[in-house]
Structure formats: structure tokens, C-alpha cells
Design a protein around this motif. Structure first.
Motif, PDB file in Angstrom:
ATOM      1  N   PHE A   1       0.745  -1.325  -0.029  1.00 41.59           N
ATOM      2  CA  PHE A   1       0.094   0.054   0.080  1.00 41.59           C
ATOM      3  C   PHE A   1       0.732   1.197  -0.003  1.00 41.59           C
ATOM      4  O   PHE A   1       0.671   2.337  -0.718  1.00 41.59           O
ATOM      5  N   LEU A   2       1.864   1.291   0.711  1.00 41.73           N
ATOM      6  CA  LEU A   2       2.405   2.689   1.106  1.00 41.73           C
ATOM      7  C   LEU A   2       3.911   2.742   0.698  1.00 41.73           C
ATOM      8  O   LEU A   2       4.132   4.077   0.199  1.00 41.73           O
ATOM      9  N   ASP A   3       4.564   2.160   0.534  1.00 44.38           N
ATOM     10  CA  ASP A   3       6.011   2.398   0.231  1.00 44.38           C
ATOM     11  C   ASP A   3       5.991   3.048  -1.115  1.00 44.38           C
ATOM     12  O   ASP A   3       5.416   2.412  -2.178  1.00 44.38           O
ATOM     13  N   PRO A   4       6.802   4.101  -1.613  1.00 46.31           N
ATOM     14  CA  PRO A   4       6.754   4.657  -2.677  1.00 46.31           C
ATOM     15  C   PRO A   4       7.488   3.920  -4.097  1.00 46.31           C
ATOM     16  O   PRO A   4       7.275   4.267  -5.117  1.00 46.31           O
ATOM     17  N   ARG A   5       8.418   2.840  -3.672  1.00 52.61           N
ATOM     18  CA  ARG A   5       9.313   2.162  -4.606  1.00 52.61           C
ATOM     19  C   ARG A   5       8.323   1.054  -5.180  1.00 52.61           C
ATOM     20  O   ARG A   5       7.471   0.749  -4.681  1.00 52.61           O
ATOM     21  N   PRO A   6       8.810   0.406  -6.223  1.00 45.12           N
ATOM     22  CA  PRO A   6       8.181  -0.695  -6.960  1.00 45.12           C
ATOM     23  C   PRO A   6       8.000  -1.830  -5.726  1.00 45.12           C
ATOM     24  O   PRO A   6       9.031  -1.986  -5.047  1.00 45.12           O
ATOM     25  N   LEU A   7       7.060  -2.655  -6.022  1.00 49.41           N
ATOM     26  CA  LEU A   7       6.617  -3.548  -5.235  1.00 49.41           C
ATOM     27  C   LEU A   7       7.230  -5.038  -6.029  1.00 49.41           C
ATOM     28  O   LEU A   7       7.060  -5.488  -7.192  1.00 49.41           O
ATOM     29  N   LEU A   8       8.412  -5.737  -5.226  1.00 46.32           N
ATOM     30  CA  LEU A   8       9.261  -6.582  -5.915  1.00 46.32           C
ATOM     31  C   LEU A   8       9.001  -7.917  -5.217  1.00 46.32           C
ATOM     32  O   LEU A   8       9.052  -7.892  -4.014  1.00 46.32           O
ATOM     33  N   PRO A   9       8.780  -9.011  -5.794  1.00 47.90           N
ATOM     34  CA  PRO A   9       8.748 -10.322  -5.105  1.00 47.90           C
ATOM     35  C   PRO A   9      10.032 -10.502  -4.509  1.00 47.90           C
ATOM     36  O   PRO A   9      11.264 -10.109  -4.760  1.00 47.90           O
ATOM     37  N   GLY A  10       9.984 -11.053  -3.190  1.00 46.41           N
ATOM     38  CA  GLY A  10      11.008 -11.133  -2.221  1.00 46.41           C
ATOM     39  C   GLY A  10      11.231  -9.904  -1.398  1.00 46.41           C
ATOM     40  O   GLY A  10      11.904 -10.164  -0.455  1.00 46.41           O
ATOM     41  N   ARG A  11      10.828  -8.881  -1.682  1.00 46.59           N
ATOM     42  CA  ARG A  11      10.747  -7.670  -1.001  1.00 46.59           C
ATOM     43  C   ARG A  11       9.324  -7.080  -0.522  1.00 46.59           C
ATOM     44  O   ARG A  11       8.903  -5.966  -0.449  1.00 46.59           O
ATOM     45  N   ASP A  12       8.669  -8.352  -0.186  1.00 40.30           N
ATOM     46  CA  ASP A  12       7.176  -8.005   0.182  1.00 40.30           C
ATOM     47  C   ASP A  12       6.819  -8.751   1.621  1.00 40.30           C
ATOM     48  O   ASP A  12       5.487  -8.664   1.698  1.00 40.30           O
ATOM     49  N   CYS A  13       7.618  -9.157   2.225  1.00 42.99           N
ATOM     50  CA  CYS A  13       7.384  -9.667   3.454  1.00 42.99           C
ATOM     51  C   CYS A  13       6.601 -10.839   3.567  1.00 42.99           C
ATOM     52  O   CYS A  13       5.994 -11.301   4.584  1.00 42.99           O
ATOM     53  N   ASN A  14       6.305 -11.487   2.537  1.00 44.22           N
ATOM     54  CA  ASN A  14       5.267 -12.672   2.381  1.00 44.22           C
ATOM     55  C   ASN A  14       5.920 -13.964   2.988  1.00 44.22           C
ATOM     56  O   ASN A  14       5.139 -14.821   3.554  1.00 44.22           O
ATOM     57  N   ALA A  15       7.128 -14.319   2.807  1.00 44.38           N
ATOM     58  CA  ALA A  15       7.852 -15.275   3.196  1.00 44.38           C
ATOM     59  C   ALA A  15       9.140 -14.888   4.228  1.00 44.38           C
ATOM     60  O   ALA A  15       9.943 -13.963   3.881  1.00 44.38           O
ATOM     61  N   ALA A  16       8.961 -15.558   5.418  1.00 42.86           N
ATOM     62  CA  ALA A  16      10.155 -15.159   6.473  1.00 42.86           C
ATOM     63  C   ALA A  16      11.501 -15.295   5.959  1.00 42.86           C
ATOM     64  O   ALA A  16      12.226 -14.763   6.414  1.00 42.86           O
ATOM     65  N   ASP A  17      11.732 -16.302   4.970  1.00 44.00           N
ATOM     66  CA  ASP A  17      12.990 -16.671   4.458  1.00 44.00           C
ATOM     67  C   ASP A  17      13.466 -15.441   3.685  1.00 44.00           C
ATOM     68  O   ASP A  17      14.871 -15.249   3.531  1.00 44.00           O
ATOM     69  N   ASN A  18      12.580 -14.370   3.210  1.00 48.65           N
ATOM     70  CA  ASN A  18      13.061 -13.382   2.608  1.00 48.65           C
ATOM     71  C   ASN A  18      13.101 -12.167   3.582  1.00 48.65           C
ATOM     72  O   ASN A  18      13.407 -10.952   2.923  1.00 48.65           O
ATOM     73  N   ASP A  19      13.138 -12.028   4.714  1.00 46.88           N
ATOM     74  CA  ASP A  19      12.796 -11.074   5.540  1.00 46.88           C
ATOM     75  C   ASP A  19      14.024 -10.143   5.700  1.00 46.88           C
ATOM     76  O   ASP A  19      14.001  -8.716   5.950  1.00 46.88           O
ATOM     77  N   ASP A  20      15.287 -10.661   5.663  1.00 47.87           N
ATOM     78  CA  ASP A  20      16.431  -9.810   5.266  1.00 47.87           C
ATOM     79  C   ASP A  20      16.398  -8.767   4.252  1.00 47.87           C
ATOM     80  O   ASP A  20      17.196  -7.671   4.486  1.00 47.87           O
ATOM     81  N   ARG A  21      15.866  -9.075   3.256  1.00 49.51           N
ATOM     82  CA  ARG A  21      15.513  -8.100   2.115  1.00 49.51           C
ATOM     83  C   ARG A  21      14.334  -7.268   2.466  1.00 49.51           C
ATOM     84  O   ARG A  21      14.216  -6.008   2.284  1.00 49.51           O
TER      85      ARG A  21
END
Length: 472
Positions: free
Chosen positions: A242-262
């Protein structure tokens, strides 16, 4: 001090306007009858992005200077599988996002832009009137046994705050983070929050931000800082959708805990304010007030953040930092059988930034805007540090432990920071405004939830002074 008759009348007029607007914060239907929310966020280099959230089957058209064009689909409706969160599994659930998220760029110089007949707020090249608010969601947290009365507009007044802030007619709104707080279900016996949506999906985000904040979202473009309640283990999915002004990218979406460092970290960016001034916006969602342990990945991430801030800072002579966790603020709570404990600065950021620069911030950062501590506060320093303002008093249950006045001798939020004035308002809801008085000068005012002014401060360069050291 008592209000004069003209000021009383002005306050009553503002209150009446606020109540009228607060009654109109439903999300209205679009052309096909589907409800929608619309707003504008500013991102890197001040680029403006129009967003529309709708349950319609397709994104609407956007009309820019009379020319219709398509909006781009940012995120399709989805149900995200339950992931590890800040709550135990039995108090978590999948996140249901049953809305389209649509977006379109708003090029500089536009005279008008509309979606479904609704005007979109366009950015000012040199905004002179700025609203600053934060910590706006309604707290529903089982682990703290803290359930705010979301159904009571006096105990959860964000709609009233947002309406009063919109009535002030800002050129720009800065939200310093913690938009979402409805994490766990309201207890069956608690009528104060009965029926509230919870979890991290659209229904909770709508109740916490898009419905009560609708009039303010339509009043001016927003600059948004990410709070710890938007970390990946909490409301991060909604933050990125909803809010971040940058593009929504797979893996930078908080959907999977394995990607939380990103997903838990992102680069800072600059928003020009004109008159050789800028905002530097940076993400502190994953810092820790306790400090990082040796080898903690956060330490390296935030040292990288500092280096990027230092590279952005020279773009303007006068810089205002915008982030959630106050580097240079002071809070208080009662621990250890009721003993007062002062909460000083943010150890994680001080540790990370201080390892590179003992002054913590680039030299031309004159002012810091933060939230996180649920109060309003101003701190000015004689040691060359920027003034710190905290505007975390806009809806979430307030901090109620008074900060000592005077402070104990030698109190400092960070090594080397020497306080010359501290002003605070504890246990009161409202918002802060900044009105430009010169290239490095601002008049800051503290407004209560109905818009009445409770304190006035003058900012010149890095130093600030307020009329009242404590607001009652």
C-alpha cells in the motif's frame, strides 16, 4: 495561558470543521459502485505516485491535465499464507488482501489529476505548511494485554485528528510510522474494541488507516516513514503493497520469512522541499532500542543506511531527517516495582551510526522528525546535534509516565548530546505542524485532537525553543 476571544472562536470553528469532516471518512464508491481509497505518496527525488485501492474488477483510468490514461496494477488481490509473526501462531492468521492496488506516476508540473472524478492532491515545489503525525493505529496486542477502545472516538481519536489536520490545509503530510496496530483479536468480553478486524490484511489496514485517515489522505501528498509495526513480522505485507513509494518486488514483500533480510530493510531517499532544503527519509523498522549483538545483521544494514544518508545529504544545504525511532529523544516508563526508567535514544541506531560518525548524522541535518514514543516532544542541544521532534501522539494509546522536569543532571539520549531545552506533552492526542519562516527557520505548533494550539516552538538551524516546556 488563557485563549483570547478571537482564538477561542477560531478554535471552535476548527473543532466544528473537524467533527464534520470526521463524520465523512467512509471510503466512497467509484464509478462502478466499488469503494476505493486514493492518495499520493512522494518517493525518491520527490517523485509523486498516485495510488488507488479498490475492490473493482480492474484498475480505473487516471486523468492528468484532461488526458485519460491507464493506471498500473501494483498488487492483485491475494490471500497470503500464514507466516511467523510477532504473535504466537494461534493469534495469527493468513493475510487477506481483497483489493487491487493501482498506481500511476504524476509528472512534475501537472495542473490537475483525478481518479473516478475525485481530485488527487498534487505536490508543491516548495511546501510551506507541513503536518507531522505518527503512531495512528488502534492498539490490539495480546502479548501486552493492551486493547485500546477502537470503538470510542475519545479513546481512539485518529479520525478526529486526521480531520483537524486536513482542516489546517497542509501542503504536505509527513507520517513518521506505525500505521497498523490491530494485530490480535479483541477479547470477547471487551466492548471497547468488539467487532474490530485484526491481523495484517486489508480489513485491519482499512480500519487503522484508510477509513479514519481518508480526509487527510485526500488533503495533501504524503511522505511516509516505516515503523516497527510495519516490519515483516508485523504489518510489513501491507506496508509494501500500500504505502512504500518504490516498486513492489517479489521477495521484498514480507510474504515469506525466508526473505525478511531483504524485506525488513530499504535504502534511504531524498525528497526536495525547495529553498535548498530536503527531507531524508530512512527505514528503521528493524532496529532495536536494546542495541545489536555482535554479528547481528542489523548492525551492517544500518551502517549501510548511514553511508547512503551521508551521500544524499550534500544535495541540499538544509536537511530534515524523517524516520520512526528517535535517535535523540527521551521516553519514560515504570519498571521494577514502579521505579521510573528513562528510555534514551535508540541504542541500535546510535550503535550503528555512531561507529561511523560520533555526531550520529551528517552535519547539515538540522532537524529530526520521529515517532515511536507515544507523546509529543522537542529536544534542542548545545552540542551541535539536530533538534529532535517526536510526533507519536496521533491515535495509538498514549504513554502516561511523565518525564522528570527538570531531568536528572547529565541525562543525555546519546553520547555527547548536551540538552539545552526539552518540551513535552504526555497523555494528549494531536498532531504537529511546521510552517516555513525562512530557509532554515520553521514555526512548529502542537495541536490537540481538535486542532487547538497547545504549544509553539521556533526552529532556526539545529536549535529550537518552545514557549512551554511542559504542556498540561
Amino acid at each position: 495561558m488563557p485563549l483570547t476571544l478571537p482564538r477561542r472562536l477560531a478554535t471552535l470553528a476548527t473543532l466544528a470543521t473537524s467533527l464534520l469532516l470526521a463524520a465523512c471518512t467512509t471510503v466512497p464508491p467509484g464509478g462502478d459502485g466499488a469503494p476505493f481509497a486514493s492518495f499520493v505518496v512522494l518517493g525518491e527525488d520527490g517523485a509523486a505516485v498516485a495510488r488507488v485501492l479498490t475492490q473493482a474488477p480492474a484498475c480505473p483510468a487516471i486523468v492528468r491535465d484532461g488526458v485519460a490514461g491507464p493506471m498500473t496494477l501494483r498488487a492483485a488481490p491475494a490471500t497470503i499464507a500464514q507466516r511467523p509473526t510477532a504473535s504466537p501462531p494461534e493469534l495469527s492468521k493468513p493475510s487477506v488482501f481483497d483489493v487491487l492496488v493501482c498506481e500511476a506516476a504524476l509528472p512534475a508540473g501537472l495542473a490537475s489529476a483525478t481518479v473516478l472524478g475525485r481530485p488527487l492532491p498534487l505536490p508543491h515545489a516548495e511546501p510551506r505548511r507541513i503536518v507531522v503525525l505518527g503512531d495512528t493505529g488502534c492498539r490490539l496486542l495480546q502479548k501486552e494485554d493492551s486493547f485500546q477502545a477502537c470503538n470510542d472516538p475519545d479513546q481512539y481519536p485518529f479520525a478526529t485528528v486526521a480531520a483537524a489536520a486536513a482542516a489546517w490545509r497542509p501542503d504536505l503530510v509527513i507520517h513518521v510510522g506505525d500505521f497498523h496496530y490491530r494485530e490480535n483479536p479483541c477479547p470477547a468480553s471487551d466492548q471497547g474494541c468488539a467487532g474490530s478486524p485484526w491481523g495484517y490484511g486489508w480489513d485491519a489496514w482499512r480500519a487503522d488507516l484508510f477509513q479514519p485517515g481518508a480526509v487527510l489522505l485526500q488533503a495533501a501528498p504524503w511522505v511516509v516513514a516505516r515503523g516497527n509495526h510495519e516490519s515483516c513480522a508485523r504489518g510489513g505485507q501491507g506496508w509494501w503493497r500500500f504505502l512504500d513509494p518504490r516498486p513492489l518486488l517479489p521477495g521484498r514483500d514480507c510474504n515469506a520469512a525466508d526473505n525478511d533480510d531483504r524485506g525488513d530493510y530499504s535504502d534511504p531517499y531524498a525528497v526536495p522541499l525547495g529553498a535548498d532544503s530536503q527531507l531524508l527519509v530512512f527505514d528503521t523498522a528493524a532496529t532495536t532500542w536494546r542495541g545489536f549483538k555482535p554479528g547481528d545483521a542489523g548492525l551492517a544494514h544500518y551502517q549501510d543506511t548511514y553511508r547512503k544518508l551521508a551521500a544524499l545529504a550534500p544535495r541540499a544545504r538544509h536537511t530534515i531527517g524523517v524516520e520512526h525511532h528517535p535517535l535523540l529523544g527521551i521516553g519514560a516508563d515504570l519498571k521494577d516495582a514502579g521505579k521510573l526508567r528513562l528510555l534514551l535514544g535508540d541504542a541500535g541506531l546510535i550503535q550503528s551510526f555512531g561507529a561511523i560518525n560520533p555526531q550520529l548524522l551528517p552535519d547539515n541535518v538540522e532537524l529530526m522528525l520521529s515517532g515511536h514514543v507515544h507523546l509529543w516532544q522537542q529536544v534542542s542541544f548545545s552540542s551541535g546535534h539536530p533538534s529532535q521532534f517526536i510526533s507519536g501522539f496521533s491515535g495509538t494509546a498514549e504513554d502516561i509516565v511523565p518525564i522528570p522536569d527538570p531531568l536528572p543532571p547529565g541525562t543525555s539520549p546519546a553520547p555527547g548530546a548536551v540538552i539545552e531545552q526539552l518540551s513535552a506533552w504526555i497523555d494528549g492526542f494531536g498532531f504537529m505542524t511546521m510552517e516555513r519562516r525562512g530557509p532554515e527557520s520553521w514555526e512548529v505548533q502542537v495541536h490537540d485532537q481538535h486542532g487547538a494550539v497547545r504549544n509553539t516552538c521556533q526552529v532556526r538551524g539545529k536549535r529550537s525553543v518552545c514557549e512551554r516546556t511542559r504542556v498540561q
